[in-house]
Design an enzyme around this catalytic site. Structure first.
Site, PDB file in Angstrom:
ATOM      1  CB  SER A   7      27.258  44.809  32.751  1.00  0.00           C
ATOM      2  OG  SER A   7      27.975  45.907  33.278  1.00  0.00           O
ATOM      3  CG  HIS A  32      25.761  43.225  36.768  1.00  0.00           C
ATOM      4  ND1 HIS A  32      25.764  42.325  37.815  1.00  0.00           N
ATOM      5  CD2 HIS A  32      27.000  43.769  36.744  1.00  0.00           C
ATOM      6  CE1 HIS A  32      26.950  42.329  38.386  1.00  0.00           C
ATOM      7  NE2 HIS A  32      27.719  43.200  37.757  1.00  0.00           N
ATOM      8  CG  ASP A  34      29.540  46.455  36.958  1.00  0.00           C
ATOM      9  OD1 ASP A  34      29.625  45.532  37.788  1.00  0.00           O
ATOM     10  OD2 ASP A  34      29.419  46.271  35.744  1.00  0.00           O
ATOM     11  CG  MET A  36      33.322  50.322  39.232  1.00  0.00           C
ATOM     12  SD  MET A  36      34.294  50.231  37.709  1.00  0.00           S
ATOM     13  CE  MET A  36      33.329  49.083  36.757  1.00  0.00           C
ATOM     14  CG  HIS A  65      29.504  43.885  41.140  1.00  0.00           C
ATOM     15  ND1 HIS A  65      30.257  43.559  40.030  1.00  0.00           N
ATOM     16  CD2 HIS A  65      30.277  43.569  42.210  1.00  0.00           C
ATOM     17  CE1 HIS A  65      31.417  43.083  40.408  1.00  0.00           C
ATOM     18  NE2 HIS A  65      31.465  43.093  41.737  1.00  0.00           N
ATOM     19  CG  MET A  67      33.304  45.992  41.717  1.00  0.00           C
ATOM     20  SD  MET A  67      33.798  45.888  39.977  1.00  0.00           S
ATOM     21  CE  MET A  67      32.297  46.480  39.195  1.00  0.00           C
ATOM     22  CG  MET A 136      34.570  39.587  40.094  1.00  0.00           C
ATOM     23  SD  MET A 136      33.357  40.446  39.072  1.00  0.00           S
ATOM     24  CE  MET A 136      34.413  41.231  37.832  1.00  0.00           C
ATOM     25  CG  ASP A 174      30.727  40.825  35.868  1.00  0.00           C
ATOM     26  OD1 ASP A 174      30.939  41.043  34.663  1.00  0.00           O
ATOM     27  OD2 ASP A 174      30.566  41.739  36.699  1.00  0.00           O
TER      28      ASP A 174
END
Length: 216
Positions: A7, A32, A34, A36, A65, A67, A136, A174
């Site tokens: 990540s 990966h 993330d 957000m 990913h 979020m 998660m 994760d």
């Protein structure tokens, strides 16, 4: 084969390109990413321009990913930025089945993520159409959190459904995974491991990835 997906939320942002090249060189399987929005989770991170810029420097698959709230609004943008897998949260999308099919319509892989307290039963009927489920094992939003122990049982539940309905589906986990627990996570059924702090700590990406693989 178990895949390691570092990540980059835990990377050194001042030399992100160098860190990504190191992931390529030292045996990462996926990157990966993330994303957000400060609404679905209490943090803000990478956006589309960053993904576009780093896409140019590696051929590793991008495991994006999301979020974010209402992720279906941005699927095309992330596909065009270079995503190879897009994961959306069950909790963030009112029409999750439609969004999964929309992602797959672009010819890339589609995944659903579940927060720690969300029951696996919620996605039972999606399993045959998914490329991956992301469990998660921390509450999403921040790196460096401690693994939540009941998630071992959740991983086993997902593995049972995968064995019954979709043996090709990847099971990703994760949050809070390191040398001390990666073996148990894999034994529970995971075959894609997201690792942030465990990969980037002490600026020793090569040995950290090697160390994680040595525990599997």
């Amino acid at each position: 084969m178990v895949k390691i997906a570092p990540s980059i939320l835990s990377a050194d942002f001042s030399k992100l390109g160098e860190d990504i090249k190191s992931l390529d060189k030292y045996g990462a399987d996926l990157i990966h990413i993330d994303v957000m929005d400060g609404m679905f989770v209490p943090n803000i991170s990478f956006g589309i321009p960053i993904i576009k810029s780093i896409r140019k420097i590696t051929k590793l698959p991008f495991d994006v990913h999301l979020m974010i709230e209402d992720p279906s609004r941005y699927i095309r943008d992330f596909v065009e930025a270079g995503a190879d897998i897009i994961t959306v949260h069950f909790e963030a999308d009112r029409h999750i089945d439609r969004t999964i099919n929309y992602i797959k319509s672009f010819g890339i892989k589609a995944a659903v993520a579940l927060n720690p307290a969300t029951q696996i039963e919620n996605i039972k009927y999606l399993i045959p159409n998914l490329d991956m489920v992301l469990v998660m094992s921390v509450n999403p939003g921040f790196g460096g959190q401690k693994y939540i122990d009941y998630c071992y049982d959740k991983i086993k539940e997902v593995k049972k459904l995968a064995d019954e309905y979709n043996r090709d589906m990847m099971i990703e986990v994760d949050g809070g995974i390191g040398k001390n627990n990666i073996k148990k996570v894999v034994e529970s059924g995971a075959n894609v491991i997201v690792a942030g702090s465990a990969v980037f700590k002490d600026k020793d990406i090569k040995n950290n990835i090697s160390s994680l693989r040595g525990e599997i």
